[in-house]
Design a protein around this motif. Structure first.
Motif, PDB file in Angstrom:
ATOM      1  N   PHE A   1       0.856  -1.190   0.000  1.00  0.00           N
ATOM      2  CA  PHE A   1       0.000   0.000   0.000  1.00  0.00           C
ATOM      3  C   PHE A   1       0.891   1.239   0.000  1.00  0.00           C
ATOM      4  CE2 PHE A   1      -2.857  -3.083   2.246  1.00  0.00           C
ATOM      5  CZ  PHE A   1      -3.767  -3.202   1.206  1.00  0.00           C
ATOM      6  N   PRO A   2       1.020   1.940  -1.142  1.00  0.00           N
ATOM      7  CA  PRO A   2       1.994   3.036  -1.231  1.00  0.00           C
ATOM      8  C   PRO A   2       1.689   4.209  -0.320  1.00  0.00           C
ATOM      9  CG  PRO A   2       0.666   2.884  -3.254  1.00  0.00           C
ATOM     10  CD  PRO A   2       0.333   1.690  -2.424  1.00  0.00           C
ATOM     11  N   SER A   3       0.393   4.431  -0.016  1.00  0.00           N
ATOM     12  CA  SER A   3       0.041   5.616   0.770  1.00  0.00           C
ATOM     13  C   SER A   3      -0.020   5.341   2.278  1.00  0.00           C
ATOM     14  CB  SER A   3      -1.296   6.175   0.291  1.00  0.00           C
ATOM     15  OG  SER A   3      -2.285   5.183   0.417  1.00  0.00           O
ATOM     16  N   LEU A   4       0.351   4.120   2.682  1.00  0.00           N
ATOM     17  CA  LEU A   4       0.481   3.818   4.116  1.00  0.00           C
ATOM     18  C   LEU A   4       1.966   3.795   4.460  1.00  0.00           C
ATOM     19  CD1 LEU A   4      -2.038   0.868   4.685  1.00  0.00           C
ATOM     20  CD2 LEU A   4      -2.421   3.298   5.057  1.00  0.00           C
ATOM     21  N   THR A   5       2.280   4.045   5.732  1.00  0.00           N
ATOM     22  CA  THR A   5       3.680   3.960   6.144  1.00  0.00           C
ATOM     23  C   THR A   5       4.105   2.492   6.191  1.00  0.00           C
ATOM     24  OG1 THR A   5       3.192   3.748   8.503  1.00  0.00           O
ATOM     25  CG2 THR A   5       3.424   6.005   7.628  1.00  0.00           C
TER      26      THR A   5
ATOM     27  N   GLY B   1       5.272   3.984  -0.664  1.00  0.00           N
ATOM     28  CA  GLY B   1       5.466   4.339  -2.064  1.00  0.00           C
ATOM     29  C   GLY B   1       6.778   5.060  -2.335  1.00  0.00           C
ATOM     30  N   THR B   2       7.411   5.576  -1.282  1.00  0.00           N
ATOM     31  CA  THR B   2       8.669   6.316  -1.467  1.00  0.00           C
ATOM     32  C   THR B   2       9.896   5.424  -1.251  1.00  0.00           C
ATOM     33  OG1 THR B   2       8.801   7.006   0.855  1.00  0.00           O
ATOM     34  CG2 THR B   2       7.575   8.446  -0.640  1.00  0.00           C
TER      35      THR B   2
ATOM     36  N   ASN C   1       1.655  -0.673   6.869  1.00  0.00           N
ATOM     37  CA  ASN C   1       1.578  -1.791   5.933  1.00  0.00           C
ATOM     38  C   ASN C   1       1.689  -3.129   6.667  1.00  0.00           C
ATOM     39  OD1 ASN C   1       1.626  -1.790   2.746  1.00  0.00           O
ATOM     40  ND2 ASN C   1       2.533   0.163   3.367  1.00  0.00           N
TER      41      ASN C   1
ATOM     42  N   GLN D   1       7.998   6.105   7.053  1.00  0.00           N
ATOM     43  CA  GLN D   1       7.990   6.600   5.672  1.00  0.00           C
ATOM     44  C   GLN D   1       6.834   5.969   4.888  1.00  0.00           C
ATOM     45  OE1 GLN D   1      12.146   6.782   4.492  1.00  0.00           O
ATOM     46  NE2 GLN D   1      11.527   6.523   2.359  1.00  0.00           N
ATOM     47  N   PHE D   2       6.273   6.717   3.926  1.00  0.00           N
ATOM     48  CA  PHE D   2       5.241   6.126   3.069  1.00  0.00           C
ATOM     49  C   PHE D   2       5.885   5.056   2.199  1.00  0.00           C
ATOM     50  CE2 PHE D   2       3.139  10.385   3.677  1.00  0.00           C
ATOM     51  CZ  PHE D   2       2.105   9.883   4.464  1.00  0.00           C
TER      52      PHE D   2
END
Length: 241
Positions: free
Chosen positions: A92-96, A136-137, A100, A133-134
């Motif tokens: 899940f890119p928008s969760l840390t 997705g990054t 996740n 950190q998210f």
């Protein structure tokens, strides 16, 4: 006597009218790593999809520690103890990072050492550094670690890894290999689908080679390593990195 963690017998599977798996059969011994090898289109991902319940076998038997799971829903199969690290990671890119892992937590199975966030961070110190950190990054390698961590949070009895080294730099591929070895040392039963033959055979105890949806080899991983003829015939398109 070692038990069979996962057994497939005469499994036939179709996508629509296309007959993809033809009588596939193999057995993963508890605590072992089984490398599932084959060229692109050989049926490896279909085999994984059938084990996890995304695809219902038309015929044949799939058993998890003796219990029939073929044709059950993916949710049920997951609850019974099959964990999947899918191709392409799918975090899940928008969760840390921490979120996740927490989202993936299932009821703790009665294991001696259940997986929790702390144990995942111990396995992957890099994720601990990036816990807020998210997802997705993260880099590709870090996302792969997170995908493995997410699957472990379900305390799987059998872990399926679908192309874990895909698109990763050689240094990170080596790290994936070390992770698989460490999980094996902890007694985790693993099926590894991998295009990187060198990585797969380095960590595996057992090997199964599929060619156009049929098992053409099932045995010790060491038997494949030096069998040039077998490699040329069934794995010859890609080369070990």
């Amino acid at each position: 006597m070692a038990r069979e963690a996962l057994t497939l017998s005469n499994v036939n599977a179709f996508y629509g009218d296309s007959h993809i798996l033809h009588g596939v059969g193999f057995a993963l011994t508890e605590g072992h790593v089984l490398a599932l090898l084959g060229r692109n289109g050989a049926g490896k991902t279909t085999c994984i999809s059938t084990i996890v319940g995304f695809l219902t076998p038309k015929q044949g038997d799939i058993r998890l520690f003796g219990e029939a799971i073929g044709g059950l829903s993916p949710e049920r199969i997951s609850r019974l103890g099959i964990g999947l690290v899918p191709q392409g990671r799918r975090i899940f890119p928008s969760l840390t990072v921490r979120e996740n892992l927490i989202v993936a937590r299932q009821r703790e199975r009665a294991t001696t050492k259940p997986w929790n966030v702390e144990r995942i961070f111990e396995l992957f110190p890099r994720l601990q550094e990036r816990h807020a950190q998210f997802a997705g990054t993260l880099s590709g390698g870090e996302q792969q670690m997170l995908a493995i961590g997410r699957a472990l949070m379900g305390n799987p009895r059998v872990l399926l890894l679908d192309e874990p080294s895909e698109g990763l730099a050689p240094l990170i591929v080596a790290e994936v290999g070390r992770t698989i070895k460490r999980l094996k040392e902890e007694g985790q039963s693993i099926v590894l689908v991998e295009q990187n033959r060198q990585l797969a055979l380095d960590v595996a105890d057992q090997a199964v080679i599929l060619n156009t949806g049929r098992c053409v080899f099932a045995g010790e991983a060491s038997e494949v390593l030096n069998n040039e003829e077998l490699i040329a015939q069934h794995l010859g398109v890609y080369h070990a990195h």
